[in-house]
Design a protein around this motif. Structure first.
Motif, mmCIF file in Angstrom:
data_model
loop_
_atom_site.group_PDB
_atom_site.id
_atom_site.type_symbol
_atom_site.label_atom_id
_atom_site.label_comp_id
_atom_site.label_asym_id
_atom_site.label_seq_id
_atom_site.Cartn_x
_atom_site.Cartn_y
_atom_site.Cartn_z
ATOM 1 N N PHE A 15 -72.699 78.607 -37.294
ATOM 2 C CA PHE A 15 -72.365 78.408 -35.883
ATOM 3 C C PHE A 15 -73.627 78.117 -35.070
ATOM 4 O O PHE A 15 -73.665 77.191 -34.262
ATOM 5 C CB PHE A 15 -71.635 79.636 -35.319
ATOM 6 N N LEU A 16 -74.671 78.893 -35.313
ATOM 7 C CA LEU A 16 -75.909 78.725 -34.538
ATOM 8 C C LEU A 16 -76.538 77.363 -34.776
ATOM 9 O O LEU A 16 -77.104 76.760 -33.879
ATOM 10 C CB LEU A 16 -76.924 79.814 -34.919
ATOM 11 N N GLY A 17 -76.448 76.889 -36.024
ATOM 12 C CA GLY A 17 -77.118 75.634 -36.341
ATOM 13 C C GLY A 17 -76.240 74.414 -36.142
ATOM 14 O O GLY A 17 -76.745 73.302 -36.093
ATOM 15 N N GLY A 18 -74.916 74.615 -36.044
ATOM 16 C CA GLY A 18 -74.034 73.459 -35.954
ATOM 17 C C GLY A 18 -73.132 73.461 -34.737
ATOM 18 O O GLY A 18 -72.794 72.412 -34.206
ATOM 19 N N GLY A 19 -72.767 74.642 -34.255
ATOM 20 C CA GLY A 19 -71.961 74.732 -33.045
ATOM 21 C C GLY A 19 -70.459 74.560 -33.247
ATOM 22 O O GLY A 19 -69.715 74.496 -32.287
ATOM 23 N N ASP B 290 -71.845 84.912 -32.392
ATOM 24 C CA ASP B 290 -73.107 84.175 -32.434
ATOM 25 C C ASP B 290 -74.042 84.710 -33.511
ATOM 26 O O ASP B 290 -75.250 84.630 -33.390
ATOM 27 C CB ASP B 290 -73.785 84.215 -31.061
ATOM 28 N N LYS B 291 -73.475 85.273 -34.587
ATOM 29 C CA LYS B 291 -74.332 85.801 -35.639
ATOM 30 C C LYS B 291 -74.351 84.909 -36.878
ATOM 31 O O LYS B 291 -75.180 85.075 -37.755
ATOM 32 C CB LYS B 291 -73.861 87.206 -36.048
ATOM 33 N N PHE C 249 -81.007 76.057 -40.307
ATOM 34 C CA PHE C 249 -81.881 75.838 -39.152
ATOM 35 C C PHE C 249 -82.392 77.119 -38.497
ATOM 36 O O PHE C 249 -83.594 77.242 -38.207
ATOM 37 C CB PHE C 249 -81.174 74.921 -38.145
ATOM 38 N N PRO C 250 -81.518 78.119 -38.279
ATOM 39 C CA PRO C 250 -82.042 79.359 -37.689
ATOM 40 C C PRO C 250 -83.164 79.974 -38.532
ATOM 41 O O PRO C 250 -84.151 80.469 -37.995
ATOM 42 C CB PRO C 250 -80.824 80.280 -37.654
ATOM 43 N N MET D 21 -67.492 80.640 -36.195
ATOM 44 C CA MET D 21 -67.671 82.003 -35.697
ATOM 45 C C MET D 21 -66.922 82.902 -36.679
ATOM 46 O O MET D 21 -65.753 82.628 -36.979
ATOM 47 C CB MET D 21 -67.089 82.149 -34.294
ATOM 48 N N ARG E 231 -78.030 72.291 -41.291
ATOM 49 C CA ARG E 231 -77.571 72.974 -40.068
ATOM 50 C C ARG E 231 -77.636 74.482 -40.257
ATOM 51 O O ARG E 231 -78.183 75.203 -39.439
ATOM 52 C CB ARG E 231 -76.109 72.621 -39.781
#
Lengths: 542, 334, 179
Positions: A106-110, A101-102, A460-461, A115, A457
């Protein structure tokens, strides 16, 4: 009437559930907006690299050489023998998930393949199949798989969906660096001609003309003089513009983004004003007019081919040392690769500030100093006459670019400079800055417009943290010292935080800098009225 | 591969291994095979394999100095330098590595007090990984050290000390070691974490589940041996000392459960060099951690640095000479 | 008689939670759990934005707002802006709004039968439909913004060159007249 009779909303849609397939079986789809366009053949040809041709990722046939598989496997073997980092990172991952989750993508798009651990597994699975005994015998059981066209396409998609920001490597208990894996993954892809134009074109341009946009020397002079004109309009002073001057003490190199596009240009003007005011004995170069190095996003060999110009030009001009401008990945190259690749720079002297006498011990061997190291030293010694209130309209926060933060440790110099020239400065939340900074989403050659959705995406973080300080403190300026950031964050802010502008540090330095013999400043470098000068503007208009 | 399938396959392999030992010793009576030959072979594979892997890594050069910097680097004298996260000298690198190896510092980074949706300070879930990891590794280490008492006569003082501290709470007879409990707990938690957290389950392979289950098997068989079947430890020691002195004698009446324990340990030893457990050695060699962030001060040599084709200034000037003269740029060749 | 509004207020938490979970189901299985559980708003910005937006939307819907004010639109915007750049079709990106109907029906089934509030429910649901239409507008705006960004970016990247070229062009155009 009963509730059962009403139509269920879910029935209106289909396919909401993602398929529950194992990652090796999840196919890669190239959806417009989430990948970068392939390199134009002329740019590959110019660099003498492999397989120049017209092709498209969305088509079935990628026009690969017949023996592409062998080329890649041989390339893989060669790199396993040449890079301990790579070999080790192939072997020691325990898949603990600390990195999962870093990643900003991944955080912005899933997408789970963003990962970091899985991005590396894309390559590891092939390595296991061909280079480990267990993988050869047990195959899928131990996470090994054959390199086929599907795998190759997956590589192209995901290795050009990593910005080499190294955030994951910070949290990895073994220091596994996905940037290293992506770099080698891209090197392998380049062997069969799978590269993207937004990387390859700057590479070819830079090789020929010395800068990413391919502007020839006379064009550069034109552009730079244009900035000199703008400075004169604001300050009434015509600053010096020394170019290709032999015998200067210092060679200045900055990313071309600083003079081709706003808001980088204001930073470029900042350098010119600062150096003029100091009376610095320095020169620009048209041959080494690019600090950025897109070789970093291509292959180690390309890094070296492009980077060679800086030392070569320093030698030809006979300067004593080199100063480098505000850039991110440029500083990864300068800090971690230049001296090893193209050094030793024994024809230069250990950098010493002509104004404070400070010897830059940390650049003793490479002889290249970062502009914020240089400026913070000047400020510390009181060599600059500054009026930070001229920046009072700016409520600033600072975005650490990935490379200066995690590949050089340049964290406090920029902050020191910012605080000296700007009265309003607020940090973003703790785990989004300094070494834990979030990427802008467009580094490593992904900052192109066709990839914009993915960038939004991935960014976004970062934008989310900017939004936080905007709401809490009214922040209206996102500062950064990176040319890619200045371009990509601008778009990112337009989408996520429309009231926040993006800018460089030396822009604010120049705004605050009181120059000898200057006219009373009415506007900042952007042509916007200074605090208290709004009325005067109007009067003039009347 | 389907995660449940991965778990099941790993489980079946471990059960299979247990059965092999039970049948081999209990039914067929191959005591010396399981008590002497297999341990010797396994141990040899472990040592040779381990060295071979490390040498293999060491043979690959380190072409570039690529530390991941986790803090302010050393620059101007008045700028506060973060020595641990951005080490400049070898000494600082060593401290960084020690903290990494002994305290799992990078994993600890995940642990951070955070404000979550309000003024309440809580901790991120990721600290569990660090905690389980620390618990697991340290109890494993203690258990390995404690086992030295089987191989030495007289037993060194410090080994005795560890055993007595470990068994401080003499709850059961024979003493139940704290670390045994901690070890089983940590291994179980690490296993559950893999199964429960979807992202981690998604990335897990059979070769992630297998060693954990194998290690759990070793732990359980060890505890069963002591607490339930009351294996004669004197006889175990007799075998162990014999093995260590290369003159093994196989005592009679060592229960099957001991052989299960020993066989699983042998399998683990032989498995280690070919598995991810090699991270134990690899962590010391990781270039992003074991190099100093003094890149610009001390030149790093790349042993395979080779000349590349560049675009020289002369070629550049040839391309643009006329235009350069036009705008008044100095040229080297008229 | 109990009003639907009152029940919606009392059961707020449960309904929003249910609504969020239904929306979270649109993401890949492996990411879903993370998206749903990591509570740090900086470590998990998607969740934070979705929840912020959903909470705000819900309160305003229940309060009977018409979504004409800047303030209420902002909550919708928070959610739509995120979903407009994700791997979702237009229908999926907006569809989550309809899940509120489901969540509300599931939570209120008993009360609605007992109290005979079907009519009130239908009114509430019509409002949800309106919000969905509004969301569609916003989704389109976001998409347009993205295309706009593509265009401006191309221009921005070379802004100085273009500006310079234009000045030269202008000068050349003007020159003959002056003569």
């Amino acid at each position: 009437m009963s509730l059962e009779g009403l139509p269920k909303p879910e029935n209106l849609h289909i396919d909401f559930e993602a398929p529950q397939t194992d990652w090796m079986e999840t196919p890669t789809t190239f959806r417009s907006g989430t990948f970068s366009f392939p390199a134009a053949p002329k740019n590959i040809k110019y660099m003498g690299m492999a397989n120049p041709r017209e092709w498209s990722p969305t088509e079935e046939d990628w026009k690969l050489p017949d023996n592409w598989r062998q080329i890649i496997l041989d390339g893989l073997k060669e790199r396993l023998e040449k890079f301990r980092s790579f070999r080790l990172f192939m072997d020691i991952c325990v898949r603990c998930g600390a990195c999962a989750d870093k990643c900003h993508f991944f955080l912005g798009g899933g997408d789970p393949k963003n990962m970091p651990v899985l991005r590396a597994e894309l390559l590891r699975s092939v390595y296991r199949k061909d280079y480990t005994l267990a993988g050869k015998i047990l195959g899928r059981m131990v996470g090994a798989r054959d390199l086929d066209l599907k795998v190759l396409k997956e590589w192209f998609y995901y290795f050009y969906q990593c910005t080499e920001c190294r955030r994951c490597s910070l949290y990895c208990p073994y220091g596994i660096d996905t940037a290293e894996i992506t770099m080698i993954g891209r090197e392998l892809l380049n062997l069969v001609g799978l590269n993207i134009n937004w990387v390859q074109e700057p590479v070819a341009n830079c090789f020929r003309t010395g800068n990413h946009l391919g502007i020839p020397p006379h064009g550069l002079i034109d552009m730079w003089e244009f900035c000199v004109d703008d400075i004169e309009n604001v300050t009434g002073i015509r600053v010096d513009l020394p170019v290709n001057r032999k015998g200067a003490e210092i060679l200045m190199v900055t990313p071309s983004g600083d003079y081709f596009a706003d808001p980088g240009t204001y930073t470029f003007m900042g350098y010119l004003m600062l150096f003029h005011e100091l009376g610095l004995d320095y020169t620009w170069s048209t041959y080494a007019s690019e600090g950025g190095n897109f070789g970093l996003f291509t292959s180690h060999e390309t890094i070296k081919r492009l980077n060679a110009k800086i030392y070569a030009e320093a030698k030809r001009l006979g300067v004593k040392w080199i100063l480098g401008g505000e850039c991110g990945h440029m500083w990864r190259v300068i800090h971690q690769y230049m001296d090893t690749m193209n050094g030793p720079a024994d024809f230069l002297e250990v950098p010493k500030s002509p104004f404070t006498g400070t010897v830059f011990e940390n650049a003793r061997s490479s002889k290249m100093v970062h502009i914020t190291e240089f400026t913070s030293d000047l400020i510390k010694h009181g060599k600059l006459n500054l009026d930070p209130s001229r920046n009072d309209k700016v409520i600033a926060t600072y975005h650490d670019s990935c490379n200066t933060a995690r590949a050089a440790g340049l964290l406090d110099e920029p902050r020191y400079v910012i605080k000296a020239v700007c009265n309003n400065f607020y940090e973003m939340p703790e785990n989004t800055i300094r070494e834990e900074t979030f990427c802008c989403g467009g580094g490593a050659g992904l900052g192109n417009d066709e990839n914009i959705e993915m960038r939004m995406r991935g960014g976004f973080p970062r934008a989310n943290a900017v939004n936080y300080v905007r709401d809490e403190h009214g922040v209206n300026r996102l500062l950064c010292m990176c040319a890619i950031d200045r371009a990509t964050l601008t778009a990112l802010m337009h989408y996520w935080a429309p009231d926040v502008e993006v800018g460089g540090i030396h822009e604010l330095v120049a705004n605050a800098l009181i120059m000898k013999g200057e006219d009373e400043r009415k506007t900042d470098l952007r042509g916007e009225p200074l605090p208290g000068m709004e009325d005067m503007e109007e009067e003039e208009d009347v | 591969m389907n995660p449940w399938y991965s778990v099941l396959i790993s489980l079946f392999i471990v059960i299979g291994l247990v059965l092999i030992a039970l049948i081999g010793v209990g039914s067929i009576g191959l005591n010396s095979l399981f008590g002497v030959y297999i341990p010797y072979v396994a141990f040899a594979v472990f040592i040779i394999g381990f060295i071979w892997r490390v040498v293999e890594w060491a043979r690959a050069p380190v072409p570039f100095k690529i530390p991941t910097t986790g803090g302010q680097g050393k620059s101007l004298p008045w700028m506060k330098h973060e020595k641990l996260d951005s080490p400049f000298t070898t000494g600082q690198v060593i401290v960084r590595m020690l903290l990494e190896v002994f305290l799992f510092r990078s994993l600890f980074r995940n642990v951070k007090g955070e404000l979550r949706g309000g003024p309440r300070l809580t901790f991120a879930s990721s600290k569990w990984l660090w905690l389980f990891g620390i618990l697991f590794h340290y109890s494993f280490l203690t258990i390995v050290l404690r086992h030295l008492r089987f191989f030495t006569e007289p037993v060194p003082q410090w080994v005795q000390l560890i055993s007595s501290l470990d068994g401080f709470f003499e709850i059961l007879v024979p003493t139940f070691f704290l670390t045994d409990a901690a070890f089983l707990l940590a291994a179980t938690l690490l296993f559950l974490r893999r199964v429960v957290i979807p992202q981690v389950r998604y990335i897990s392979l059979p070769n992630d589940y297998f060693p954990l289950l194998l290690i759990l098997g070793i732990g359980i068989s060890g505890i069963l041996m002591r607490q339930v079947f009351h294996v004669d430890l004197e006889k175990v020691k007799e075998l162990a000392i014999g093995l260590a002195a290369f003159s093994p004698t196989v005592p009679k009446e060592l229960g099957s459960v001991f052989y299960v324990h020993l066989f699983l340990v042998s399998v683990l030893a032989a498995y280690i060099p070919w598995s991810k457990i090699m991270h134990a050695a690899g962590v010391f060699m990781s270039p992003t951690r074991n190099m100093a962030n003094n890149n610009r001060a001390v030149r790093h040599i790349n042993p395979w640095n080779y000349p590349v084709k560049v675009h020289t200034y002369e070629e550049y000037e040839d391309d643009f000479r006329a235009k350069m003269k036009e705008v008044g740029l100095p040229v080297d060749k008229e | 008689m109990v009003k639907l509004q009152d029940i919606l207020i009392t059961k707020r938490r449960a309904i929003i939670q249910d609504w969020f979970e239904r929306a979270a189901h649109q993401y890949p299985t492996d990411a879903r759990k993370f998206l749903a559980t990591e509570e740090n708003r900086f470590a998990n910005p998607i969740r934070a934005s979705l929840l912020d937006g959903m909470n705000g939307l819900y309160d305003r819907l229940v309060a009977g707002e018409t979504f004409e004010t800047q303030d209420s639109c902002e909550f919708l915007d928070t959610v739509i802006r995120v979903r407009a750049v994700q791997d979702l079709t237009a229908a999926q990106a907006i569809g989550f709004i309809f899940f509120l109907k489901d969540a509300a029906r599931a939570a209120l089934a008993g009360e609605i039968r007992r109290e005979g509030m079907l009519e009130e429910l239908l009114t509430f649901e019509s409002k949800i439909d309106n919000v969905a239409l509004l969301a569609f507008n916003m989704f389109m705006q976001c998409r347009e913004k993205i295309y706009d960004l593509k265009a401006t970016e191309l221009r921005n990247r070379t802004s100085r060159i273009l500006e310079r070229a234009c000045r030269i062009w202008d000068a050349q155009e003007r020159a003959p007249e002056e003569r």
